[in-house]
Design an enzyme around this catalytic site. Structure first.
Site, short mmCIF file in Angstrom:
data_model
loop_
_atom_site.label_atom_id
_atom_site.label_comp_id
_atom_site.label_asym_id
_atom_site.label_seq_id
_atom_site.Cartn_x
_atom_site.Cartn_y
_atom_site.Cartn_z
N SER A 125 -0.83 -27.47 50.15
CA SER A 125 -1.37 -26.98 51.43
C SER A 125 -2.35 -27.96 52.06
O SER A 125 -3.13 -28.62 51.36
CB SER A 125 -2.09 -25.65 51.23
OG SER A 125 -1.25 -24.73 50.61
N GLU A 240 6.51 -21.21 40.61
CA GLU A 240 5.26 -20.55 41.03
C GLU A 240 5.50 -19.06 41.24
O GLU A 240 4.74 -18.23 40.76
CB GLU A 240 4.74 -21.19 42.32
CG GLU A 240 3.49 -20.49 42.85
CD GLU A 240 2.78 -21.25 43.96
OE1 GLU A 240 3.41 -22.09 44.63
OE2 GLU A 240 1.57 -21.01 44.14
N ASN A 365 2.97 -12.89 52.26
CA ASN A 365 3.95 -11.79 52.27
C ASN A 365 4.97 -11.96 53.40
O ASN A 365 6.16 -11.70 53.22
CB ASN A 365 3.22 -10.46 52.46
CG ASN A 365 2.65 -9.95 51.15
OD1 ASN A 365 2.77 -10.63 50.11
ND2 ASN A 365 2.03 -8.80 51.18
N GLU A 366 4.49 -12.41 54.58
CA GLU A 366 5.41 -12.56 55.72
C GLU A 366 6.48 -13.60 55.40
O GLU A 366 7.66 -13.42 55.73
CB GLU A 366 4.63 -12.98 56.98
CG GLU A 366 3.74 -11.90 57.58
CD GLU A 366 2.45 -11.70 56.79
OE1 GLU A 366 2.07 -12.58 55.99
OE2 GLU A 366 1.82 -10.64 56.95
C1 LIG Z 1 -5.88 -17.62 45.96
C2 LIG Z 1 -5.12 -18.75 46.58
C3 LIG Z 1 -4.80 -19.86 45.84
C4 LIG Z 1 -4.12 -20.95 46.43
N1 LIG Z 1 -3.85 -22.04 45.64
C5 LIG Z 1 -3.20 -23.09 46.20
C6 LIG Z 1 -2.95 -24.26 45.42
O1 LIG Z 1 -3.31 -24.35 44.23
N2 LIG Z 1 -2.32 -25.32 46.01
C7 LIG Z 1 -1.91 -25.26 47.31
O2 LIG Z 1 -1.30 -26.24 47.76
N3 LIG Z 1 -2.14 -24.17 48.08
C8 LIG Z 1 -2.78 -23.08 47.55
N4 LIG Z 1 -3.05 -21.96 48.33
C9 LIG Z 1 -2.70 -21.99 49.75
C10 LIG Z 1 -1.54 -21.09 50.11
O3 LIG Z 1 -0.33 -21.60 49.64
C11 LIG Z 1 -1.58 -20.96 51.65
O4 LIG Z 1 -2.78 -20.30 51.99
C12 LIG Z 1 -0.40 -20.18 52.17
O5 LIG Z 1 0.80 -20.89 51.98
C13 LIG Z 1 -0.57 -19.83 53.66
O6 LIG Z 1 -0.89 -20.96 54.39
P1 LIG Z 1 -2.12 -20.94 55.42
O7 LIG Z 1 -3.31 -20.42 54.68
O8 LIG Z 1 -2.21 -22.28 56.06
O9 LIG Z 1 -1.76 -19.83 56.48
P2 LIG Z 1 -0.76 -20.01 57.75
O10 LIG Z 1 0.50 -20.67 57.31
O11 LIG Z 1 -1.56 -20.64 58.84
O12 LIG Z 1 -0.48 -18.51 58.09
C14 LIG Z 1 -1.38 -17.68 58.85
C15 LIG Z 1 -0.70 -16.35 59.06
O13 LIG Z 1 0.49 -16.53 59.84
C16 LIG Z 1 1.63 -16.00 59.15
N5 LIG Z 1 2.79 -16.86 59.37
C17 LIG Z 1 2.82 -18.22 59.31
N6 LIG Z 1 4.08 -18.67 59.53
C18 LIG Z 1 4.85 -17.57 59.72
C19 LIG Z 1 6.25 -17.37 59.95
N7 LIG Z 1 7.09 -18.42 60.06
N8 LIG Z 1 6.70 -16.09 60.08
C20 LIG Z 1 5.86 -15.03 59.96
N9 LIG Z 1 4.51 -15.16 59.73
C21 LIG Z 1 4.03 -16.40 59.60
C22 LIG Z 1 1.24 -16.01 57.68
O14 LIG Z 1 1.98 -15.05 56.94
C23 LIG Z 1 -0.24 -15.66 57.76
O15 LIG Z 1 -0.42 -14.29 57.87
C24 LIG Z 1 -3.75 -20.88 47.78
C25 LIG Z 1 -4.07 -19.75 48.54
C26 LIG Z 1 -4.77 -18.70 47.96
C27 LIG Z 1 -5.10 -17.49 48.80
#
Ligand SMILES: Cc1cc2nc3c(=O)[nH]c(=O)nc-3n(C[C@H](O)[C@H](O)[C@H](O)COP(=O)(O)OP(=O)(O)OC[C@H]3O[C@@H](n4cnc5c(N)ncnc54)[C@H](O)[C@@H]3O)c2cc1C
Length: 402
Positions: A125, A240, A365-366
């Site tokens: 990420s 994962e 979840n989405e």
């Molecule tokens: C506890 C925890 C541990 C983590 N550990 C790691 C790790 O070790 N390494 C790592 O690389 N990452 C890690 N992450 C990051 C995690 O993978 C991302 O937070 C996640 O993939 C969502 O990305 P974002 O936070 O950028 O949200 P965004 O992608 O910006 O999403 C924001 C919102 O928009 C929605 N959304 C986005 N795109 C779509 C779509 N196409 N259709 C419908 N809804 C959509 C999402 O569901 C969400 O509700 C961790 C996250 C958490 C909470």
């Protein structure tokens, strides 16, 4: 250990060993002692022959059967063990290296993961690439016998204690976004790597920002093939989801505070168990917990037979998240709301406050719902305008602006 040992005998040996070796108390994750206790327990597990139970002997495993591994996991789920810090290495990075790594990578990296001497993190990420991780901007450019890596990752669980990381970087911006990525193993102590902890609402820094500033990574650190990192990433993401589905590192499991057993014990001690509404809520929770367990058993059986669970991993991950959320709400209700009013330093309050994280980490979840809709239900794919264009032309990226 005799060659004739049956699964039942193995299970009893594991049960005895866990009863005498599971630490009586585990320091809080905030306490530096946690890491010492965790590494010591992991080493003892390795020396007793309970680490990498069904992994190849050549790389430090025990070469036993998957059924024996499962028996050990079932016994281990009756204890609270300090193993969460190894989850990313053993649940995601090691299986990925075993699937697509070179023999040299398997010889170098698997055994120290198994005995707890080396801890790993996973760096996918970025601030502008979470759900759409293929849009990531961290670049790796070949310079002689090294890549030079520059960029920023975020939400990296365990980076602050990690020795190694598996990082997804862009190596070719002139092809569509999924086709110019490469997976590398990066030394987290290398010059130019800066780790900044991020404290979440539980008061603990579960994850970090990680900055890469001209970090040198040897060319033989590629896992899979150059520019085919998306394939390697998919292997890792499948592991994962399975690791999350099997409850790794959560307060659920069969005996954690957010399991049926833990919640029932809490209801008993607070005297609320006599109330029909509490009984009904517990029964509903029990049914979901058991359904998920049966579903997981079926997926695990398939994996053991070499059948790819595919998008069913997303169903398990979604349900596991839902179960934990419900467990958190129930724990707060059964505790007469004291959890909510309590201090996040309290272990149960921290577990409850962490429950929403599973609906985000490992893919929200989405995103799981979209995967299920497209790949299991055969519904139309989500429209995407940027999957065929060279990444460099993407207007919203710095690469595009360059
Ligand atoms: C506890 C925890 C541990 C983590 N550990 C790691 C790790 O070790 N390494 C790592 O690389 N990452 C890690 N992450 C990051 C995690 O993978 C991302 O937070 C996640 O993939 C969502 O990305 P974002 O936070 O950028 O949200 P965004 O992608 O910006 O999403 C924001 C919102 O928009 C929605 N959304 C986005 N795109 C779509 C779509 N196409 N259709 C419908 N809804 C959509 C999402 O569901 C969400 O509700 C961790 C996250 C958490 C909470």
């Amino acid at each position: 250990m005799s060659e004739q040992e049956t699964i039942h005998q193995f299970r009893l040996r594991a049960r005895d060993w866990l009863a005498s070796h599971a630490p009586a108390t585990i320091p809080s994750r905030k306490d530096p002692e946690y890491l010492r206790v965790a590494r010591e327990f992991r080493r003892a597990m390795f020396e007793a022959g309970f680490a990498g139970i069904d992994w190849p002997v050549a790389f430090g495993g025990q070469g036993r059967t998957a059924a024996e591994r499962r028996a050990f996991e079932e016994e281990a789920s009756n204890h609270i063990l300090p193993l969460v810090v190894f989850d990313i290495g053993l649940g995601m990075c090691a299986p990925t290296i075993l699937s697509v790594g070179t023999d040299e990578q398997k010889r170098r990296f698997i055994r120290p993961m198994l005995d707890g001497s080396e801890i790993w993190c996973q760096l996918f990420s970025e601030p502008a690439a979470g759900s759409d991780v293929a849009s990531l901007l961290t670049r790796a450019v070949v310079d002689g016998d090294h890549f030079i890596v520059n960029g920023q990752k975020v939400w990296t669980t365990g980076a602050e204690v990690s020795d190694w990381g598996m990082i997804l970087v862009r190596t070719n911006p002139d092809v569509p976004k999924h086709r110019g990525l490469t997976m590398l193993v990066v030394d987290m102590q290398a010059p130019g790597v800066t780790v900044q902890p991020l404290v979440d609402m539980t008061g603990v820094a579960h994850f970090n920002e990680v900055f890469f500033d001209d970090v040198h990574v040897p060319l033989d650190a590629v896992v899979g093939e150059v520019d085919r990192g998306w394939d390697t990433a998919r292997v890792l993401l499948t592991h994962e989801r399975l690791a999350v589905t099997s409850g790794g590192g959560t307060a659920g499991g069969s005996s954690g505070p957010l399991s049926f057993a833990g919640l029932k014990a809490a209801a008993e001690s607070s005297g609320i168990l006599a109330e029909p509404s509490a009984q009904q809520a517990l029964v509903d929770f029990y049914l979901l917990e058991q359904s998920l367990r049966l579903f997981n058993d079926r997926i695990t059986r398939d994996v053991l037979r070499g059948v790819d669970p595919g998008a069913r991993g997303s169903v398990g991950k979604l349900l596991q998240g839902e179960l934990l959320l419900r467990g958190g709400v129930l724990a707060a209700e059964l505790d007469n709301g004291d959890v909510v009013a309590g201090d996040a330093a309290d272990e149960l309050a921290a577990d409850v406050l962490f429950t929403p994280a599973l609906a985000i980490g490992g893919g929200t979840n989405e995103i799981q719902l979209s995967i299920i809709a497209e790949r299991l239900l055969g519904l139309p794919r989500e429209p995407a305008s940027d999957t065929k264009l060279p990444f460099r032309t993407k207007p919203t990226t710095k690469e595009g602006a360059a």
